[in-house]
Structures are given as C-alpha cells and as structure tokens.
Design an enzyme around this catalytic site. Structure first.
Site, mmCIF file in Angstrom:
data_model
loop_
_atom_site.group_PDB
_atom_site.id
_atom_site.type_symbol
_atom_site.label_atom_id
_atom_site.label_comp_id
_atom_site.label_asym_id
_atom_site.label_seq_id
_atom_site.Cartn_x
_atom_site.Cartn_y
_atom_site.Cartn_z
ATOM 1 N N GLU A 215 0.814 -1.220 0.000
ATOM 2 C CA GLU A 215 0.000 0.000 0.000
ATOM 3 C C GLU A 215 0.851 1.276 0.000
ATOM 4 O OE1 GLU A 215 -2.967 -0.481 3.065
ATOM 5 O OE2 GLU A 215 -3.974 -2.057 1.935
ATOM 6 N N GLU A 317 -3.986 -9.213 -1.513
ATOM 7 C CA GLU A 317 -4.566 -9.100 -0.168
ATOM 8 C C GLU A 317 -6.053 -8.791 -0.253
ATOM 9 O OE1 GLU A 317 -2.529 -6.570 2.741
ATOM 10 O OE2 GLU A 317 -4.483 -6.057 3.568
#
Length: 502
Positions: A215, A317
């Site tokens: 991220e 994810e």
C-alpha cells in the site's frame, strides 16, 4: 449364426458406449447458505428448458499462478496457543491434500498491523551494510508455521513477501508510520531484500517473489506504512532493487504497486511498464480489493493486463475488514450485514462503492471477476484470527476464514474458508482459464483447464431460488442444479476430452 450374434452384440456395445459418452461425467461440490460445505451433490433436475452453459477449451487466457492466504505473526502466534491437534488440523485444512490445498501465499517483511508489536530485521541505525540483520523475530511463530505448512503440502506453494515499511531510521519522518524512504538509503533497502532471501533460504524457506511496498499510497498513518509515488517506486526498482537482486544471483519475482484497483492502478502500470529498462525488472503487478465491496474494477484490470500482457497480475490481499468476527454464526456470512472501512470513512464521492454486503458473495464474486479479467493469482489476508479479529497492535480488527478461541482451544471454520477452497482446491497452478458462453446473467461463472486435462467450472448463484443449467463440453452435456445462495465447483475429469464420441 454365431457371427450374426457377435455382430449384434458388438453393435449393441457401440450404441451403449455412444449413449454413455453423450453424458458428460462430472463431480459437483457445493457450499450453500442452507448448509452444504464443499458437499458433493449428485441429484439434479432434468430441465430441458434450462440455459446451456457451453465450455470452450480452445479459447485460452491466462495461466493460473495459484490461490491462498497469508502467514502473519498474528496467525502464527494464535496457532502457538492452540493445542497440537487443532494447530495441525488448521494447517491440514489449508495445505493438506484433503483440504484447501493453498498454492500461493504471502507474508510480511518486518512488522505489520497484524503483528504483536513493531519490529525490523535491521534495528541498528546507520547499519548501511546490514551487519546486524536478523530474522530472529520470526523464529518463534512465522517460521515454524511456514515450515509445518510446507511439510503438509504435497504440491508445495509459492510465498510472496511484502514490507509494510523500512526501519524508521531509513525514513524522512523517523516513524514506523508514513513517511518516505530517504534516497541515501535506497541501496541499503535493496540490500535488505537480498539479505531477507538469504536468511529465509537458510531456514529452508524459498521466497518466490516480493511486492516492493504494501500500500504505497499509505493508510492515513494508522499502522506501519511507507509512501512511494509511481515514479519513485519505478526508479527504486530500476536503479536499485532489480540490479541488486540480479547481482546477488536471486531470481525472486518483483511485483509493483500492491494497493487498490481504482483509477490509480493505471498510473502505476503506466509508470512501471512505459520505461523498458524499468519494465524488465518488474515481473508483474499486485492489487488489493479494498476500493469497493462489490466492484472488482474490470476495466482497470483489463488496462493493467494490456499494458503488460506477459506479466503477472496478482490480487495479493483481501479480507472482511473493519469487522469483529461472528463466532459460529454461518448465517451472518451469507447475510447482507457486513460493512467495511468505507462505510464510515470513504469520501462522499466514493460512498457508493461501500454499501453493506454479503461476505461470501464478496469473496466469490471478486475471485470470479478477477479471474475473468486476467488476474492469475488471488491471496487472502490472515489465515487465522481470534474472536476479537486480532491480535493486531493497532486494534485494526478484521475477519479471517478460520477463527479461534485459544483460551478454550476451539476452532470455527467460517463459510469464507469453504468459499476460498472452491477455487484453491480444484484450480491448480498451471491451469489455464478457458472460454465459455453463459446465457444466464444471474449466475457468475469462471472456468479453467488444469495441467492434468481436467476442467473446473465455478458457479455462483446469489438468487433466493435454485437454478438449473445444462453444462456442455464438446458433444457431451449434463444437467446441473445449483441451490439458492450457493457456490458450486464442477470438476470434469480429463477423460471427457480425451475420449472420442463413436
């Protein structure tokens, strides 16, 4: 007379064979709100008016890398607190030949929010050559969990490792959260990846690939994070990470981006793949699903594939986030009650992407939608969490497919476990997604041909009533009924294709 009798007998055998071969032999496994859990079903309605689902193995798309979940310190520490029987049963359920047979997994380098606290393998500030590098933090929990899973798995599995952040001393804000990697530490951070590969290899654990940064757009500085722009990550890979791994003889894959699939995905793949010198170091793109509870962003996935059609596109994810797990309540996972982070915190322009949703449908829809748009691997987040949705040092509670109560040594396999197994157990690495024609818009479908020649079809019925369809492969077909609110995996053995109709 004897010859006539033999002739009629032979013709009879041929006609019998012909009738048998018209029937498509299948095995059908179903998970449904009504109670089936990967249950084999054999009774189907003969509905001549049903839609015909036609498989087309000649139409071939991406090769599948695998399906699975993630090794986290949170999950591993919980396994350490369970009794030996339940610990083994959970790992068997994920990796055993009679379980989900996970084939693609992920873990974290350094700590993440699903750790017991903050830590780095390079804790000494100014250690440019990483002389004090150590993975000792992983020896009590992560390494034993991975090793035991490796011992159980007959086919083996790939591991992708992801850093949430470099150690704070390498960053401009000197914090675990947020901030950027200082340019003077780019070479040291690249060395960190190489040292990690060596250290885990010494433990007998090969690492298949990396994402460069989990991220990189950040998470509002809530837990471990480090920010990159697309251009900064591309430069780091081109000038530091890629050359360093090659120089040290490592073949681990490098996956860029590693965040949601919104419009920003296009910015990242443009940066990664436009520069041909940089593109040669990127083996693919990693994405997450948190941008919406219902939209898998097919246009953006298609864009990413078209930008780099020979590269991996892996969903790295996913989880039911911002929820406390519901304990031994299967109905909740089939009901439209779950909310995610965006329910409360999404900007107004994005609120429509975050309505309440059905957890089972969110998983099944997303995997099918991803597969049908060139994604070749799909990885869930934590394999095991407790009844609070942790442990998580930031109290960022989430749901896992398996929930445990370590104090009572109890285990709950949620419907999400069975949902994932519909894909991971039956669609094996090296499978190729194939084409199909589906006339029923109310059914979501994907299909793949395994390396052994078997064909696997996954069907999702979100309707409140059962659905009938006729499945056709070549000149053979069979009638199938799928229950209300159900997922089915249909396995067509390889002999259906190798045999010829008389």
């Amino acid at each position: 007379m004897l010859y006539k009798t033999l002739a009629f007998f032979t013709i009879g055998l041929m006609l019998s064979s012909c009738n048998t071969e018209d029937k498509l032999a299948v095995e059908v496994f179903e998970t449904a709100a009504s109670g089936n859990k990967l249950t084999e079903v054999t009774e189907f309605a003969e509905d001549e008016g049903a839609g015909v689902l036609i498989l087309n193995p000649e139409q071939r798309f991406q090769t599948i890398t695998g399906f699975g979940g993630s090794f986290t310190e949170a999950s591993a520490s919980l396994l350490n607190r369970l009794g030996p029987e339940n610990r083994k049963a959970i790992l068997q359920a994920y990796f055993g030949s009679d379980g989900a047979r996970y084939s693609l997994t992920r873990t974290h380098m350094n700590s993440c929010d699903f750790s017991l606290g903050n830590y780095s393998y390079a804790p000494v500030a100014g250690d440019l050559q990483l002389e004090h590098f150590s993975i000792d933090e992983d020896r009590e929990d992560l390494i034993p969990m991975i090793r035991e899973a490796m011992a159980i798995s007959e086919d083996g599995f790939k591991i992708i490792a992801s850093p949430w952040t470099a150690p704070p001393w390498m960053k401009d804000n000197k914090d675990w959260r947020g901030g950027k990697l200082l340019p003077e530490y780019y070479d040291t951070w690249a060395l960190f990846f190489s040292r990690y590969l060596d250290a885990y290899a010494k433990e007998g654990i090969p690492i298949w690939g990396f994402t460069v940064e989990n991220e990189p757009l950040g998470n509002d500085n809530n837990w471990e994070s480090m920010h990159f722009t697309p251009e900064e990550m591309t430069a780091f890979v081109k000038d530091h990470l890629g050359p360093k791994l090659r120089a040290d003889g490592h073949s681990a894959k490098i996956l860029g981006y590693d965040q949601n699939r919104g419009e920003e995905l296009k910015d990242w793949v443009n940066a990664m793949y436009t520069d041909k010198e940089a593109a040669k170091y990127f083996d693919g793109t990693a994405v997450h699903w948190y941008g919406s509870t219902f939209d898998w962003f097919p246009d953006n996935l298609q864009f990413a594939h078209e930008k780099a059609p020979d590269k991996y596109l892996i969903q790295s994810e996913a989880c039911v986030d911002a929820e406390i797990p519901k304990w031994q309540d299967d109905d909740w996972y089939w009901s439209k009650e779950a909310t995610d982070w965006g329910w409360d915190w999404a900007p107004e322009k994005d609120k429509h992407l975050h309505p309440k949703y059905v957890p089972v449908y969110r998983y099944a829809r997303d995997i099918i939608g991803c597969m049908n748009n060139w994604v070749d691997g799909w990885i869930d987040w934590n394999m095991v969490l407790d009844r609070q949705g942790g442990p998580n040092w930031f109290e960022n509670w989430c749901v896992a497919p398996v929930i445990v109560d370590p104090d009572q040594d109890e285990v709950y396999y949620t419907p999400l476990y069975h949902t994932l197994a519909h894909f991971s157990r039956y669609i094996r690495p090296g499978a190729v997604r194939i084409g199909f024609q589906n006339p029923d818009d109310s059914l979501m479908v994907t299909a793949a041909e395994n390396p052994d020649g078997s064909v696997v079809v996954v069907v999702l019925n979100q309707e409140a009533s059962a659905k009938n369809f006729k499945l056709t492969l070549g000149e053979r077909s069979t009638h199938i009924t799928i229950s209300p609110q159900a997922i089915q995996t249909v396995v067509i053995p390889s002999h259906n294709q190798s045999s010829q109709k008389i």
